[in-house]
Design an enzyme around this catalytic site. Structure first.
Site, PDB file in Angstrom:
ATOM      1  N   ARG A   1       0.808  -1.226   0.000  1.00  0.00           N
ATOM      2  CA  ARG A   1       0.000   0.000   0.000  1.00  0.00           C
ATOM      3  C   ARG A   1       0.842   1.277   0.000  1.00  0.00           C
ATOM      4  NH1 ARG A   1      -2.827  -4.149   2.100  1.00  0.00           N
ATOM      5  NH2 ARG A   1      -0.733  -4.617   2.818  1.00  0.00           N
ATOM      6  N   THR A   2       1.783   1.358   0.931  1.00  0.00           N
ATOM      7  CA  THR A   2       2.509   2.617   1.108  1.00  0.00           C
ATOM      8  C   THR A   2       3.384   2.913  -0.102  1.00  0.00           C
ATOM      9  OG1 THR A   2       2.563   2.027   3.443  1.00  0.00           O
ATOM     10  CG2 THR A   2       3.931   3.888   2.764  1.00  0.00           C
TER      11      THR A   2
ATOM     12  N   LYS B   1      25.442  -5.389  -0.730  1.00  0.00           N
ATOM     13  CA  LYS B   1      26.914  -5.551  -0.820  1.00  0.00           C
ATOM     14  C   LYS B   1      27.604  -4.927   0.381  1.00  0.00           C
ATOM     15  CE  LYS B   1      26.519  -4.815  -5.791  1.00  0.00           C
ATOM     16  NZ  LYS B   1      26.760  -3.748  -6.753  1.00  0.00           N
TER      17      LYS B   1
ATOM     18  N   ARG C   1      11.222   3.862   3.768  1.00  0.00           N
ATOM     19  CA  ARG C   1      10.739   2.886   4.761  1.00  0.00           C
ATOM     20  C   ARG C   1      11.948   2.060   5.177  1.00  0.00           C
ATOM     21  NH1 ARG C   1       5.600  -1.088   4.709  1.00  0.00           N
ATOM     22  NH2 ARG C   1       4.679   0.894   5.330  1.00  0.00           N
TER      23      ARG C   1
ATOM     24  N   HIS D   1       4.595   5.795  11.646  1.00  0.00           N
ATOM     25  CA  HIS D   1       4.130   5.621  10.258  1.00  0.00           C
ATOM     26  C   HIS D   1       3.190   6.812  10.007  1.00  0.00           C
ATOM     27  CE1 HIS D   1       2.981   3.982   6.527  1.00  0.00           C
ATOM     28  NE2 HIS D   1       2.689   2.741   6.870  1.00  0.00           N
TER      29      HIS D   1
HETATM   30  N1   CP Z   1      -0.339  -0.065   5.924  1.00  0.00           N
HETATM   31  C1   CP Z   1       0.850  -0.355   5.366  1.00  0.00           C
HETATM   32  O1   CP Z   1       1.885   0.249   5.735  1.00  0.00           O
HETATM   33  O2   CP Z   1       0.823  -1.316   4.409  1.00  0.00           O
HETATM   34  P1   CP Z   1       2.077  -1.764   3.542  1.00  0.00           P
HETATM   35  O3   CP Z   1       3.052  -2.433   4.481  1.00  0.00           O
HETATM   36  O4   CP Z   1       1.555  -2.685   2.493  1.00  0.00           O
HETATM   37  O5   CP Z   1       2.707  -0.533   2.961  1.00  0.00           O
END
Ligand code: CP
Length: 313
Positions: free
Chosen positions: A58-59, A86, A108, A137
Site C-alpha cells: 500500500r505505502t 553488498k 521505509r 508511520h
Molecule cells: N499499511 C501499510 O503500511 O501497508 P504496507 O506495508 O503494504 O505498505
C-alpha cells in the site's frame, strides 16, 4: 497557513494546525483521483525517490502513484536490489542518491529513527518517513484520520479503539499522537506482552483490560496486525487463542456504536485479528483507507516540496 516542515519524520513533531492543513490538502487532491485523466502539473520537474528497505504494498504503491499524479518523476529502489546487499551503509546509500539531485526521498526502513538519521545528514532533499521500525508511520495515521473525518464528519470527540500488537505497531504510535492532537480519545487493548508500559503517556490514551472494554460504544475500531516478523520471542500462546480473545468478530463488534466504522491498516491476517465477515462487512472502511492513502501522500509530497500552487487543473 504555510507548511513549515522540510521533512515529515513523524506525527509527534507536527502541530494540530499542520495536521489540519495536510488533511484539507488531501481532500482537495482527492478529487483528481476520480478523473479520467488523473494528472496535474503540480510537481513537474521534481524527482522523488521511493527507497523501501522493508516490504510494502500500500505505502509504496500509493507514494509512487501520488508522485506520478502530481507529474513528478518517481524512481523506486528496494533493499534487496540496491548495493545495501553488498554492505553499503544507509548513509552512503542516501548520499549517493542525493548526489543525483532528487527533491524528496521517501524511506521505509526496519530501524526506528532511520529517516531522522538521514534528515540530519542530507543537505538538499526532503525526507518523508514511510514507516520506521516500531516507531512511526505518519502517512498511515494521516490517511486514517482523513478516513475517520470523511465517515464521522469530525475527529474531535471520537472514541477510537486500537486493538492488537501495540508494542510493535508504528501505526498505533502515530495514531495516538495524531488523534490526541486532534481531540479524539484513544482506547488501547492487547495482550499484556504487546502493551508497552507507559504507552498512555503518549497522548489522550486509556489502556483497557480487554478487547470488549476497548470497543464498547467506540466510534471507530482499528484492528492491528500481529507483527510476527518483529517479535524476537513468542509473545502469545497461539494464533487461535489470540483470535479468541483479541479478534474482532460479528458478535463482539455489536458492542461498538451501531454506526461505528472498522479500520485496519493492512495487511490483514483474516481469522486472526479480524474475521472475514467483519473485514468485508458493512462497517468496514478498509479500502477507503487505501484510497485516501493516495490523496494524503499527494498532500505530503506537495507540502514538503515548497511548491506554491497546487495547480489542480
Ligand atoms: N499499511 C501499510 O503500511 O501497508 P504496507 O506495508 O503494504 O505498505
Amino acid at each position: 497557513m504555510a507548511f513549515q516542515h522540510k521533512h515529515i519524520l513523524g506525527i509527534e513533531s507536527l502541530s494540530r494546525e499542520d495536521i489540519e492543513l495536510i488533511l484539507n490538502t488531501g481532500d482537495a487532491f482527492k478529487e483528481i483521483n476520480g478523473r479520467d485523466i488523473k494528472k496535474v502539473p503540480t510537481l513537474r520537474g521534481k524527482t522523488i525517490i521511493n527507497a523501501f528497505f522493508e516490504a510494502s504494498t500500500r505505502t509504496r504503491l500509493s507514494f509512487e502513484i501520488a508522485g506520478k499524479r502530481l507529474s513528478a518523476d518517481t524512481v523506486n529502489i528496494s533493499g534487496s536490489t540496491s548495493s545495501v546487499v553488498k554492505g553499503e551503509t544507509l548513509e552512503d546509500t542516501a548520499k549517493n542518491i542525493e548526489a543525483m539531485a532528487p527533491d524528496i526521498i521517501v524511506i521505509r526502513h526496519g530501524h526506528s529513527g532511520a529517516p531522522h538519521y538521514l534528515a540530519e545528514r542530507l543537505e538538499t532533499c526532503s525526507v518523508v518517513n514511510a514507516g520506521d521500525g516500531a516507531h512511526e508511520h505518519p502517512s498511515q495515521a494521516l490517511l486514517d484520520l482523513m478516513t475517520m473525518r470523511e465517515h464521522k464528519g469530525r475527529i474531535e470527540g471520537l472514541e477510537v479503539a486500537i486493538v492488537g500488537d501495540i508494542t510493535h505497531s508504528r501505526v498505533a504510535r502515530s495514531n495516538i499522537y495524531a488523534l490526541s492532537k486532534m481531540g479524539a480519545r484513544v482506547r488501547l487493548a492487547g495482550p499484556g506482552t504487546m502493551l508497552p508500559p507507559g504507552i498512555e503517556r503518549l497522548g489522550n490514551v486509556e489502556v483497557c483490560a480487554n478487547l470488549l472494554d476497548a470497543i464498547k460504544d467506540a466510534d471507530v475500531v482499528m484492528m492491528l496486525r500481529i507483527q510476527l516478523e518483529r517479535q524476537s520471542q513468542t509473545l502469545l500462546p497461539s494464533l487461535r487463542e489470540y483470535a479468541r480473545f483479541y479478534g474482532l468478530n460479528t458478535e463482539n463488534i455489536k458492542l461498538a456504536k451501531e454506526d461505528a466504522i472498522v479500520m485496519h491498516p493492512g495487511p490483514m491476517n483474516r481469522g486472526v485479528e479480524i474475521s472475514t465477515y467483519v473485514a468485508d462487512g458493512i462497517q468496514n472502511v478498509i479500502l477507503d483507507q487505501v484510497a485516501n492513502g493516495v490523496a494524503v501522500r499527494m498532500a505530503l509530497l506537495y507540502l514538503v516540496s515548497g511548491v506554491e500552487s497546487m495547480q489542480t487543473q
